[in-house]
Design a protein around this motif. Structure first.
Motif, PDB file in Angstrom:
ATOM      1  N   THR A  50       0.846  -1.183   0.000  1.00  0.00           N
ATOM      2  CA  THR A  50       0.000   0.000   0.000  1.00  0.00           C
ATOM      3  C   THR A  50       0.890   1.244   0.000  1.00  0.00           C
ATOM      4  O   THR A  50       2.102   1.164   0.229  1.00  0.00           O
ATOM      5  CB  THR A  50      -0.895   0.026   1.246  1.00  0.00           C
ATOM      6  N   VAL A  51       0.300   2.393  -0.262  1.00  0.00           N
ATOM      7  CA  VAL A  51       1.063   3.638  -0.347  1.00  0.00           C
ATOM      8  C   VAL A  51       1.847   3.899   0.941  1.00  0.00           C
ATOM      9  O   VAL A  51       3.048   4.185   0.907  1.00  0.00           O
ATOM     10  CB  VAL A  51       0.126   4.829  -0.644  1.00  0.00           C
ATOM     11  N   ASP A  52       1.180   3.791   2.071  1.00  0.00           N
ATOM     12  CA  ASP A  52       1.823   4.092   3.345  1.00  0.00           C
ATOM     13  C   ASP A  52       3.004   3.161   3.602  1.00  0.00           C
ATOM     14  O   ASP A  52       4.088   3.596   3.999  1.00  0.00           O
ATOM     15  CB  ASP A  52       0.802   3.988   4.475  1.00  0.00           C
ATOM     16  N   SER A  53       2.801   1.867   3.378  1.00  0.00           N
ATOM     17  CA  SER A  53       3.873   0.893   3.604  1.00  0.00           C
ATOM     18  C   SER A  53       5.026   1.114   2.635  1.00  0.00           C
ATOM     19  O   SER A  53       6.199   1.002   3.012  1.00  0.00           O
ATOM     20  CB  SER A  53       3.330  -0.526   3.450  1.00  0.00           C
ATOM     21  N   VAL A  55       5.973   3.939   1.241  1.00  0.00           N
ATOM     22  CA  VAL A  55       6.707   5.150   1.625  1.00  0.00           C
ATOM     23  C   VAL A  55       7.604   4.877   2.830  1.00  0.00           C
ATOM     24  O   VAL A  55       8.748   5.340   2.879  1.00  0.00           O
ATOM     25  CB  VAL A  55       5.720   6.296   1.931  1.00  0.00           C
ATOM     26  N   HIS A  56       7.104   4.114   3.795  1.00  0.00           N
ATOM     27  CA  HIS A  56       7.920   3.766   4.960  1.00  0.00           C
ATOM     28  C   HIS A  56       9.172   2.994   4.535  1.00  0.00           C
ATOM     29  O   HIS A  56      10.266   3.227   5.058  1.00  0.00           O
ATOM     30  CB  HIS A  56       7.113   2.941   5.957  1.00  0.00           C
ATOM     31  N   ASP A 170      -3.523   1.167   6.810  1.00  0.00           N
ATOM     32  CA  ASP A 170      -2.921   2.453   6.452  1.00  0.00           C
ATOM     33  C   ASP A 170      -3.827   3.614   6.849  1.00  0.00           C
ATOM     34  O   ASP A 170      -3.369   4.654   7.339  1.00  0.00           O
ATOM     35  CB  ASP A 170      -2.658   2.518   4.950  1.00  0.00           C
ATOM     36  N   SER A 173      -3.710   4.079  10.551  1.00  0.00           N
ATOM     37  CA  SER A 173      -2.417   4.662  10.920  1.00  0.00           C
ATOM     38  C   SER A 173      -2.382   6.160  10.643  1.00  0.00           C
ATOM     39  O   SER A 173      -1.842   6.948  11.432  1.00  0.00           O
ATOM     40  CB  SER A 173      -1.290   3.969  10.144  1.00  0.00           C
ATOM     41  N   ALA A 174      -2.956   6.565   9.506  1.00  0.00           N
ATOM     42  CA  ALA A 174      -2.995   7.991   9.165  1.00  0.00           C
ATOM     43  C   ALA A 174      -3.806   8.764  10.192  1.00  0.00           C
ATOM     44  O   ALA A 174      -3.428   9.864  10.611  1.00  0.00           O
ATOM     45  CB  ALA A 174      -3.585   8.182   7.768  1.00  0.00           C
ATOM     46  N   ARG A 177      -1.723   8.942  13.510  1.00  0.00           N
ATOM     47  CA  ARG A 177      -0.618   9.901  13.424  1.00  0.00           C
ATOM     48  C   ARG A 177      -1.127  11.333  13.513  1.00  0.00           C
ATOM     49  O   ARG A 177      -0.539  12.183  14.174  1.00  0.00           O
ATOM     50  CB  ARG A 177       0.153   9.699  12.115  1.00  0.00           C
ATOM     51  N   GLU A 198      -6.682  12.381   4.868  1.00  0.00           N
ATOM     52  CA  GLU A 198      -5.655  11.437   4.416  1.00  0.00           C
ATOM     53  C   GLU A 198      -6.188  10.010   4.471  1.00  0.00           C
ATOM     54  O   GLU A 198      -5.970   9.212   3.557  1.00  0.00           O
ATOM     55  CB  GLU A 198      -4.402  11.554   5.300  1.00  0.00           C
ATOM     56  N   ILE A 202      -6.700   7.348   1.267  1.00  0.00           N
ATOM     57  CA  ILE A 202      -6.197   5.975   1.243  1.00  0.00           C
ATOM     58  C   ILE A 202      -7.317   5.005   0.901  1.00  0.00           C
ATOM     59  O   ILE A 202      -7.164   4.106   0.077  1.00  0.00           O
ATOM     60  CB  ILE A 202      -5.569   5.608   2.607  1.00  0.00           C
TER      61      ILE A 202
END
Length: 211
Positions: A50-53, A55-56, A170, A173-174, A177, A198, A202
């Protein structure tokens, strides 16, 4: 400080160190081959996340390899659903190797990356991947077995479910955060609203992937 010092020298050195580690794991001095293997590995792992993973994971790469990692990335279209067979075909094409060589090469790159990323980072990434794909990345070709005719449909359904769970993770998590950010002078409601936006973005990417 010398005015002629190359400002990119350190970034180049870090990229060379990572490429050298991969080449050593592959047992080759052919750095062009090592680079193709790294590039294929980075792109295919990235696109299954996924996008978040993604980017991490990308944040831990050296500057130059980070550019390679994000080359051609389409965030609105991830995660891309491919199984071990499709992974092997894509990897072989990008790395310019035979399909039968993919498990050994991908496994060698994974082993090198495991020692370069922060401890546990790669294990965390692999746990969210389908078992067959995980086997390929660990250098263990999945064991072939007879499957009923309905297996293909069931496999696709499980892949879709895995992707949905990842996207929901994700999104949560957004939100977390956004709500846990330290005060910045901005009203708490504003931070919460941005976090909600955000999370919504997602979740909307899920619809884009499924269409």
């Amino acid at each position: 400080m010398s005015p002629h010092r190359d400002p990119l020298a350190h970034a180049q050195q870090r990229a060379h160190e990572w490429l050298t580690a991969v080449a050593a794991q592959l047992g080759t001095e052919d750095r062009h081959f090592a680079y193709r293997a790294v590039r294929a590995w980075l792109h295919l792992v990235r696109d299954r996340l996924t996008v978040d993973s993604a980017v991490h994971l990308g944040a831990q790469l050296p500057q130059f390899l980070r550019g390679v990692y994000y080359e051609g990335w389409a965030p609105a279209k991830v995660p891309v659903r491919y199984d071990a067979d499709r992974f092997s075909a894509l990897f072989a094409g990008e790395a310019q190797v035979g399909i039968a060589e993919v498990p050994a090469i991908a496994g060698a790159v994974s082993a090198a990356m495991n020692g370069l990323f922060s401890p546990g980072q790669l294990d965390h990434v692999f746990t969210v991947l389908p078992a067959g794909l995980r086997s390929e990345l660990e250098g263990r070709p999945p064991v072939a077995s007879a499957q009923p005719a309905s297996h293909g449909t069931e496999h696709l359904r499980l892949n879709a479910l895995e992707d949905t769970v990842l996207l929901l993770t994700d999104a949560v998590s957004a939100l977390v955060r956004g709500l846990e950010e330290l005060p910045t002078g901005e009203p708490g409601g504003g931070r919460a609203a941005k976090a909600a936006q955000e999370a919504h973005r997602i979740l909307m990417s899920r619809d884009a992937v499924q269409t």
